[in-house]
Write a protein that holds these residues in place. Sequence first.
Motif, PDB file in Angstrom:
ATOM      1  N   LYS A  55       6.551  -8.152   6.106  1.00 21.11           N
ATOM      2  CA  LYS A  55       7.097  -9.259   5.309  1.00 21.11           C
ATOM      3  C   LYS A  55       6.887 -10.552   6.099  1.00 21.11           C
ATOM      4  O   LYS A  55       7.325 -10.664   7.239  1.00 21.11           O
ATOM      5  CB  LYS A  55       8.584  -9.018   5.060  1.00 21.11           C
TER       6      LYS A  55
ATOM      7  N   THR B 298       3.653  -3.824  -2.739  1.00 21.83           N
ATOM      8  CA  THR B 298       4.551  -4.477  -3.694  1.00 21.83           C
ATOM      9  C   THR B 298       5.642  -5.186  -2.898  1.00 21.83           C
ATOM     10  O   THR B 298       5.723  -5.045  -1.680  1.00 21.83           O
ATOM     11  CB  THR B 298       5.214  -3.470  -4.651  1.00 21.83           C
ATOM     12  N   THR B 299       6.499  -5.904  -3.585  1.00 21.19           N
ATOM     13  CA  THR B 299       7.595  -6.595  -2.898  1.00 21.19           C
ATOM     14  C   THR B 299       8.667  -5.629  -2.412  1.00 21.19           C
ATOM     15  O   THR B 299       9.532  -6.018  -1.636  1.00 21.19           O
ATOM     16  CB  THR B 299       8.226  -7.666  -3.812  1.00 21.19           C
ATOM     17  N   SER B 300       8.618  -4.381  -2.840  1.00 16.24           N
ATOM     18  CA  SER B 300       9.585  -3.389  -2.358  1.00 16.24           C
ATOM     19  C   SER B 300       8.941  -2.280  -1.532  1.00 16.24           C
ATOM     20  O   SER B 300       9.637  -1.485  -0.910  1.00 16.24           O
ATOM     21  CB  SER B 300      10.347  -2.776  -3.540  1.00 16.24           C
ATOM     22  N   ASN B 301       7.618  -2.212  -1.500  1.00 19.63           N
ATOM     23  CA  ASN B 301       6.884  -1.202  -0.746  1.00 19.63           C
ATOM     24  C   ASN B 301       5.755  -1.909  -0.009  1.00 19.63           C
ATOM     25  O   ASN B 301       4.694  -2.143  -0.574  1.00 19.63           O
ATOM     26  CB  ASN B 301       6.344  -0.131  -1.694  1.00 19.63           C
ATOM     27  N   TYR B 302       5.992  -2.271   1.243  1.00 17.93           N
ATOM     28  CA  TYR B 302       5.047  -3.117   1.981  1.00 17.93           C
ATOM     29  C   TYR B 302       5.020  -2.712   3.457  1.00 17.93           C
ATOM     30  O   TYR B 302       5.874  -1.989   3.944  1.00 17.93           O
ATOM     31  CB  TYR B 302       5.434  -4.592   1.849  1.00 17.93           C
TER      32      TYR B 302
ATOM     33  N   TYR C  60       4.275 -10.439   1.133  1.00 16.59           N
ATOM     34  CA  TYR C  60       4.328  -9.062   1.609  1.00 16.59           C
ATOM     35  C   TYR C  60       2.904  -8.570   1.825  1.00 16.59           C
ATOM     36  O   TYR C  60       2.054  -8.714   0.939  1.00 16.59           O
ATOM     37  CB  TYR C  60       5.052  -8.188   0.586  1.00 16.59           C
TER      38      TYR C  60
END
Length: 91
Positions: A58, A51-55, A44
């Motif tokens: 991908k 982060t892996t949830s806020n990027y 990411y």
Amino acid sequence: MSDEVIRKVGHETVTIAASATAISAAGVTGAILQAADTNSGPIYLGGSGVTTSNYGFKLPAGSSVPVGMFDLSALYAVGTANDKLHILEAF
């Protein structure tokens, strides 16, 4: 990439961590980023708080993306620890 003539090409491999890792390539005018085929998950990309949830982007294993920036050190990556990000740099 800009309209400037590429005077130098370099390459490096960045080892990814589970927390944001700086892509320390100051002075690079453009690059191609490639997630290693053997990575266990995506990488990411984004700013220092990625982060892996806020990027911002991908990058699945084996995929690549061109990046045109004047200072790639502003770019960070996060993913599975010990995965690799290959960088082809133009100066």
